[in-house]
Scaffold this active site. Structure first.
Site, PDB file in Angstrom:
ATOM      1  N   ARG A  32      39.380 -19.483  20.701  1.00 35.55           N
ATOM      2  CA  ARG A  32      39.339 -18.589  19.437  1.00 35.55           C
ATOM      3  C   ARG A  32      37.788 -18.148  19.201  1.00 35.55           C
ATOM      4  O   ARG A  32      36.839 -18.991  19.378  1.00 35.55           O
ATOM      5  CB  ARG A  32      39.877 -19.402  18.246  1.00 35.55           C
ATOM      6  N   ARG A  73      34.349 -13.001  -2.218  1.00 31.60           N
ATOM      7  CA  ARG A  73      33.270 -13.855  -2.255  1.00 31.60           C
ATOM      8  C   ARG A  73      32.538 -13.559  -3.570  1.00 31.60           C
ATOM      9  O   ARG A  73      32.414 -12.661  -4.066  1.00 31.60           O
ATOM     10  CB  ARG A  73      32.398 -14.039  -1.120  1.00 31.60           C
ATOM     11  N   LYS A 219      48.266 -14.021  10.451  1.00 32.13           N
ATOM     12  CA  LYS A 219      47.725 -15.169   9.735  1.00 32.13           C
ATOM     13  C   LYS A 219      48.294 -15.186   8.314  1.00 32.13           C
ATOM     14  O   LYS A 219      47.839 -14.185   7.487  1.00 32.13           O
ATOM     15  CB  LYS A 219      46.321 -15.091   9.591  1.00 32.13           C
ATOM     16  N   THR A 280      44.167 -24.988  10.367  1.00 32.48           N
ATOM     17  CA  THR A 280      43.429 -25.388   9.125  1.00 32.48           C
ATOM     18  C   THR A 280      43.458 -26.840   8.938  1.00 32.48           C
ATOM     19  O   THR A 280      44.595 -27.365   8.580  1.00 32.48           O
ATOM     20  CB  THR A 280      43.818 -24.698   7.840  1.00 32.48           C
TER      21      THR A 280
END
Length: 481
Positions: A32, A73, A219, A280
């Protein structure tokens, strides 16, 4: 042979001399490239090294590019981080300077956030480690109460419990990164935070524009993506692969709901003939430690029991101290988990009619394999469809995907139980092709005298969707047409 595929993220740790070669030997199937970090030059160089090593070691490893997506963020603090106490007031202020955060407030750059939250909304920062409840919103300033406190540092992510933020799945950065991905000609591209099928269709169009026909990985990390069965199915069908991205998804829906959602997504993907990756924190402790925790061992094994095609390592290999040991540990756990009958027995489609010849051949081959004494299945394939259909059936037997198409061989690196094998032939008769297949399996040490194999192939060389022939052969015995 391990059936569950291992996907490892590349980074500074894998750039060290000899580490990437060691990952190949440890059993990595796909690598990845995380476009949230590093430059275009970094990703191109890593992809080139993967292909060079794969060619030298005669082993096919797929390349997955993971787009950053709309990560929302906070800005930065004057002193890099602060400590928030439970019960105190804290604000997110759109108009605060980028570097002016302190113990009472911090800036943010996603303008719609102030319009998309309201009194009573719950915000989760830093993957849910900090929890804030919204008191009110005043001219771009979101006033909150700290429900769960702790250290909070620069640029941490913001999630809204229950989802609902409108940020587009593909950002301007992602669109630029797609141009780099086109240069690399990646095998898979992961789209972060898709809300609906159209997000995935857009990604496919943009990739096609740069000449890249990579498989699309959705995802699953937004609450909206799992809001109901119709949306789940639409997203799965619009993609080639789904990734159960448990970090942001867990933050948005709540950790307690994750196990059931993981099982549901994997089962639904397999039913709809799509591939599933579980990701994850699978071995997060191995970022710092040479062995996994017992909880991590159970997590990996349970993903195998759920039927996931692949399991993914992130920081464990990208920046951790023990990247090779992490892959080796995953390999051991998968091999043990795959010994259980639950992983080898399947009733998939046993009560359904088949609409295509290749589907009928694939299902017949797998059920025959699971109920007769054979060593494995050799599927001669142009597109990879027949091995994909076969891999939806639980089995303890290897499926060898034989093809001369480089993209097809790369595609099957994510399919559970499927081993890519380069195969090119000039033979015209079925008997000659069968002999060539056996010779190739023997060449790579995958077949011995007396082994029985099921071989599937089609009438027309070079034609997609033409698998219509099934035969059982015994290695070392005369092969008839």
């Amino acid at each position: 042979m391990r059936r569950t595929k291992i996907l490892a993220t590349l980074g500074p740790s894998t750039d060290k001399e000899g580490v990437l070669e060691a990952l190949f030997k440890a059993g990595v199937d796909v690598v990845r490239l995380n476009f949230s970090h590093g430059s275009a030059e970094d990703h191109i160089a890593r992809a080139n090294r993967v292909r060079e090593i794969g060619k030298r070691m005669n082993w096919r490893v797929g390349i997955l590019a993971d787009l950053q997506g709309p990560k929302i963020r906070i800005a930065r603090f004057k002193n890099k981080k602060v400590f928030l106490n439970e019960g105190q007031g804290f604000a997110l202020d759109l108009h605060l300077g980028t570097d002016d955060g302190d113990e009472q407030q911090v800036g943010f750059i996603y303008e719609p956030l102030a319009e998309e939250v309201e009194t009573g909304s719950r915000l989760l920062l830093d993957d849910g480690r900090i929890v804030l409840d919204v008191l009110n919103v005043e001219n771009g300033r979101i006033n909150c109460t700290v429900i769960v406190g702790g250290d909070l540092s620069n640029n941490k992510g913001i999630n809204l419990l229950g989802g609902g933020l409108s940020a587009a799945a593909l950002t301007e950065k992602d669109k630029e990164d797609i141009k780099t991905i086109g240069q690399i000609d990646c095998d898979f591209v992961a789209v972060s935070f898709p809300r609906c099928a159209e997000d995935l269709h857009e990604a496919r169009r943009l990739l096609k524009e740069v000449g890249c026909l990579a498989g699309i990985v959705a995802k699953i990390e937004r609450a909206e993506a799992v809001a109901n069965d119709q949306i789940i199915d639409e997203i799965i069908l619009a993609s080639d692969v789904i990734m159960v991205a448990r970090g942001d998804l867990g933050v948005e829906i709540g950790d307690a709901k994750l196990p059931a959602i993981q099982k549901k997504l994997i089962k639904r993907a397999r039913t709809l003939d799509r591939v599933a990756i579980t990701a994850t924190q699978m071995m997060e402790s191995m970022i710092e430690n040479p062995i996994p925790t017992r909880a991590e061992v159970f997590d990996v094994a349970n993903a195998v029991y759920d039927g996931t095609d692949a399991i993914m390592l992130s920081a464990e290999t990208a920046s951790g101290k023990y990247p090779v040991k992490a892959v080796e540990a995953m390999n051991r756990i998968c091999l043990e988990a795959e010994k259980l009958d639950i992983v080898r027995v399947s009733h998939h489609r046993v009560d359904r009619e088949f609409k295509r010849d290749e589907e009928a051949i694939a299902m017949a081959a797998m059920y025959m394999a699971n109920h007769t004494d054979v060593r494995g299945i050799a599927a001669l394939t142009e597109s990879g469809t027949t091995p994909l259909l076969m891999s939806r059936i639980s089995s303890g037997l290897p499926i060898f995907a034989l093809s001369c198409q480089a993209k097809t061989l790369a595609k099957v690196t994510l399919y559970r139980g499927v081993i890519p094998v380069y195969f090119s032939h000039e033979a015209q008769t079925h008997g000659e092709v069968n002999r060539d297949i056996v010779a190739q399996l023997r060449k790579y040490g995958m077949a011995s005298t007396g082994d029985r194999f099921i071989i599937t192939k089609g009438d027309l060389a070079g034609a997609k969707g033409s698998t219509n022939d099934l035969k059982i052969i015994t290695v070392g015995h005369p092969l008839t047409p």
